[in-house]
Design a protein around this motif. Sequence first.
Motif, PDB file in Angstrom:
ATOM      1  N   ALA A 180      16.083  20.159   8.060  1.00 47.20           N
ATOM      2  CA  ALA A 180      15.158  19.028   8.044  1.00 47.20           C
ATOM      3  C   ALA A 180      14.664  18.806   6.628  1.00 47.20           C
ATOM      4  O   ALA A 180      14.601  19.714   5.818  1.00 47.20           O
ATOM      5  CB  ALA A 180      13.976  19.286   8.973  1.00 47.20           C
ATOM      6  N   LEU A 181      14.339  17.580   6.340  1.00 45.50           N
ATOM      7  CA  LEU A 181      13.835  17.215   5.027  1.00 45.50           C
ATOM      8  C   LEU A 181      12.627  16.333   5.221  1.00 45.50           C
ATOM      9  O   LEU A 181      12.665  15.396   5.999  1.00 45.50           O
ATOM     10  CB  LEU A 181      14.908  16.454   4.253  1.00 45.50           C
ATOM     11  N   HIS A 182      11.543  16.661   4.537  1.00 48.48           N
ATOM     12  CA  HIS A 182      10.322  15.877   4.663  1.00 48.48           C
ATOM     13  C   HIS A 182      10.187  14.908   3.500  1.00 48.48           C
ATOM     14  O   HIS A 182      10.521  15.230   2.362  1.00 48.48           O
ATOM     15  CB  HIS A 182       9.083  16.784   4.642  1.00 48.48           C
ATOM     16  N   VAL A 183       9.715  13.730   3.789  1.00 50.06           N
ATOM     17  CA  VAL A 183       9.277  12.809   2.750  1.00 50.06           C
ATOM     18  C   VAL A 183       7.789  13.052   2.563  1.00 50.06           C
ATOM     19  O   VAL A 183       6.998  12.827   3.474  1.00 50.06           O
ATOM     20  CB  VAL A 183       9.527  11.346   3.161  1.00 50.06           C
ATOM     21  N   TYR A 184       7.405  13.526   1.398  1.00 43.14           N
ATOM     22  CA  TYR A 184       6.013  13.885   1.168  1.00 43.14           C
ATOM     23  C   TYR A 184       5.226  12.703   0.638  1.00 43.14           C
ATOM     24  O   TYR A 184       5.719  11.920  -0.152  1.00 43.14           O
ATOM     25  CB  TYR A 184       5.934  15.058   0.182  1.00 43.14           C
ATOM     26  N   GLN A 185       3.989  12.605   1.084  1.00 38.15           N
ATOM     27  CA  GLN A 185       3.134  11.509   0.695  1.00 38.15           C
ATOM     28  C   GLN A 185       1.776  12.059   0.269  1.00 38.15           C
ATOM     29  O   GLN A 185       1.292  13.026   0.828  1.00 38.15           O
ATOM     30  CB  GLN A 185       2.929  10.542   1.858  1.00 38.15           C
ATOM     31  N   GLN A 186       1.181  11.438  -0.702  1.00 39.86           N
ATOM     32  CA  GLN A 186      -0.164  11.773  -1.127  1.00 39.86           C
ATOM     33  C   GLN A 186      -0.991  10.503  -1.085  1.00 39.86           C
ATOM     34  O   GLN A 186      -0.645   9.508  -1.699  1.00 39.86           O
ATOM     35  CB  GLN A 186      -0.160  12.362  -2.539  1.00 39.86           C
ATOM     36  N   GLN A 216      12.514   5.607   1.437  1.00 41.75           N
ATOM     37  CA  GLN A 216      11.304   5.610   2.251  1.00 41.75           C
ATOM     38  C   GLN A 216      11.011   4.267   2.905  1.00 41.75           C
ATOM     39  O   GLN A 216      10.363   4.211   3.944  1.00 41.75           O
ATOM     40  CB  GLN A 216      10.117   6.054   1.386  1.00 41.75           C
ATOM     41  N   GLN A 217      11.474   3.192   2.283  1.00 42.76           N
ATOM     42  CA  GLN A 217      11.307   1.882   2.886  1.00 42.76           C
ATOM     43  C   GLN A 217      12.425   0.974   2.426  1.00 42.76           C
ATOM     44  O   GLN A 217      12.994   1.151   1.354  1.00 42.76           O
ATOM     45  CB  GLN A 217       9.952   1.278   2.528  1.00 42.76           C
ATOM     46  N   GLY A 218      12.778   0.008   3.276  1.00 40.99           N
ATOM     47  CA  GLY A 218      13.877  -0.868   2.937  1.00 40.99           C
ATOM     48  C   GLY A 218      14.078  -1.910   4.026  1.00 40.99           C
ATOM     49  O   GLY A 218      13.245  -2.085   4.914  1.00 40.99           O
ATOM     50  N   THR A 219      15.219  -2.581   3.972  1.00 34.95           N
ATOM     51  CA  THR A 219      15.545  -3.644   4.918  1.00 34.95           C
ATOM     52  C   THR A 219      16.976  -3.477   5.397  1.00 34.95           C
ATOM     53  O   THR A 219      17.879  -3.220   4.590  1.00 34.95           O
ATOM     54  CB  THR A 219      15.387  -5.024   4.265  1.00 34.95           C
ATOM     55  N   LEU A 220      17.184  -3.627   6.698  1.00 30.61           N
ATOM     56  CA  LEU A 220      18.513  -3.641   7.282  1.00 30.61           C
ATOM     57  C   LEU A 220      18.769  -5.027   7.872  1.00 30.61           C
ATOM     58  O   LEU A 220      17.869  -5.635   8.450  1.00 30.61           O
ATOM     59  CB  LEU A 220      18.649  -2.583   8.376  1.00 30.61           C
ATOM     60  N   THR A 221      19.991  -5.500   7.744  1.00 29.92           N
ATOM     61  CA  THR A 221      20.366  -6.804   8.297  1.00 29.92           C
ATOM     62  C   THR A 221      21.384  -6.602   9.417  1.00 29.92           C
ATOM     63  O   THR A 221      22.373  -5.876   9.240  1.00 29.92           O
ATOM     64  CB  THR A 221      20.966  -7.713   7.215  1.00 29.92           C
ATOM     65  N   ALA A 263       0.826  -1.206   0.000  1.00 28.00           N
ATOM     66  CA  ALA A 263       0.000   0.000   0.000  1.00 28.00           C
ATOM     67  C   ALA A 263       0.855   1.248   0.000  1.00 28.00           C
ATOM     68  O   ALA A 263       0.580   2.217  -0.710  1.00 28.00           O
ATOM     69  CB  ALA A 263      -0.926  -0.006   1.221  1.00 28.00           C
ATOM     70  N   VAL A 264       1.921   1.229   0.806  1.00 32.40           N
ATOM     71  CA  VAL A 264       2.803   2.383   0.865  1.00 32.40           C
ATOM     72  C   VAL A 264       3.504   2.604  -0.454  1.00 32.40           C
ATOM     73  O   VAL A 264       3.645   3.722  -0.928  1.00 32.40           O
ATOM     74  CB  VAL A 264       3.838   2.189   2.006  1.00 32.40           C
ATOM     75  N   ALA A 265       3.961   1.520  -1.083  1.00 33.97           N
ATOM     76  CA  ALA A 265       4.657   1.648  -2.360  1.00 33.97           C
ATOM     77  C   ALA A 265       3.788   2.347  -3.385  1.00 33.97           C
ATOM     78  O   ALA A 265       4.271   3.115  -4.209  1.00 33.97           O
ATOM     79  CB  ALA A 265       5.072   0.268  -2.868  1.00 33.97           C
ATOM     80  N   GLY A 266       2.480   2.100  -3.337  1.00 31.72           N
ATOM     81  CA  GLY A 266       1.585   2.729  -4.300  1.00 31.72           C
ATOM     82  C   GLY A 266       1.120   4.098  -3.882  1.00 31.72           C
ATOM     83  O   GLY A 266       0.601   4.866  -4.692  1.00 31.72           O
ATOM     84  N   ALA A 267       1.308   4.432  -2.588  1.00 30.90           N
ATOM     85  CA  ALA A 267       0.752   5.680  -2.090  1.00 30.90           C
ATOM     86  C   ALA A 267       1.763   6.796  -1.966  1.00 30.90           C
ATOM     87  O   ALA A 267       1.420   7.960  -2.044  1.00 30.90           O
ATOM     88  CB  ALA A 267       0.109   5.447  -0.705  1.00 30.90           C
ATOM     89  N   LEU A 268       3.057   6.477  -1.766  1.00 32.72           N
ATOM     90  CA  LEU A 268       4.049   7.511  -1.539  1.00 32.72           C
ATOM     91  C   LEU A 268       4.394   8.226  -2.831  1.00 32.72           C
ATOM     92  O   LEU A 268       4.640   7.611  -3.851  1.00 32.72           O
ATOM     93  CB  LEU A 268       5.319   6.912  -0.942  1.00 32.72           C
ATOM     94  N   LEU A 308       9.925   1.564   7.460  1.00 31.49           N
ATOM     95  CA  LEU A 308       9.184   2.555   6.689  1.00 31.49           C
ATOM     96  C   LEU A 308       9.453   3.920   7.297  1.00 31.49           C
ATOM     97  O   LEU A 308       9.334   4.094   8.510  1.00 31.49           O
ATOM     98  CB  LEU A 308       7.688   2.245   6.726  1.00 31.49           C
ATOM     99  N   VAL A 309       9.854   4.878   6.471  1.00 32.25           N
ATOM    100  CA  VAL A 309      10.200   6.233   6.923  1.00 32.25           C
ATOM    101  C   VAL A 309       9.145   7.230   6.463  1.00 32.25           C
ATOM    102  O   VAL A 309       8.706   7.187   5.309  1.00 32.25           O
ATOM    103  CB  VAL A 309      11.583   6.652   6.372  1.00 32.25           C
TER     104      VAL A 309
END
Length: 218
Positions: A38-44, A74-79, A9-14, A153-154
Motif C-alpha cells: 500500500a502507498l499513502h498520499v500524505y497531506q498536511q 492526487q487529482q485529475g480528470t478522466l474522459t 484548496a486541495v492544490a494548496g494543501a496537499l 481527488l485521491v
Amino acid sequence: MTSQDLAKAVAGALVAPDQPSSWEQRGDNNLQVGHADALHVYQQFAATQRESLICPVRDDCFHVLVGNVPTGQQQGTLTFTLSQILDLSSTSRELFERYRKLDADSVDELKLFPAIIASENQDYGRASATQFAGVGIITDIRLLRSSACVDYLVWDLIGQNSINGLCDELDLRGNKVYTELDETHWALKERDLVGVLQSVGLPVDKFVANTQKVGHRG
C-alpha cells in the motif's frame, strides 16, 4: 464549497514528502515504487483547511473509474465516451436508469459516493508491481456532446493487485485471467467500498480523515 473551490484548496494543501521508510514509500507525482502492499498520499493541512475539506460521503455505492491515471496523481480528470459511462456490463440496470441523465441532481448524488480510480491493468487480470489504485471521490462531472469529463481527488493509494483480488467482495467482473480493471470504463457498484477495504486490512486512513458519512436516500 464548489468543486472549483475544493480543487484550489486541495492544490494548496496537499504535500507529498519524498523520504521513504522501510515499509512505505512517499512520493510526488513521478514516484517510482518497487514492492509494497500500500502507498499513502500524505497531506498536511492547516486547521482551517482541514475543516473546510471534510467531504460528505455515502457508503451504499462506489464508483469504479478506470482510465489513463498517472501513478501517484492526487487529482485529475478522466474522459469517458458515452458507451463507457455507467457501463451496463458492470453497472446494474437500476443504477444506470437512476443516474444516466447526469443532470444536476444526479451529479450531486454521484459526488457523494467514494471511488476507486485506476489505470488499466498492465496484463490481463493482473497489474504490475508499480500500479496503484486510488481511493477518493469525484469532485465534478461535465457531460459533453459525446463524452463526460470526471474530475477526481485521491487520498489513499493501494496496490492495484489487492483490488484485483477483491472481485467478489467489490462486485467487480473478473476471474483468473480477467478483471474489470483491464478496460477503461466508469461503473457504479452497490457495495461499501471503504468498509470492504478496512475489513481486509487495506489502509484508507486519509479518506476516513477527510470525509464524513451522510444518510442514504430514502
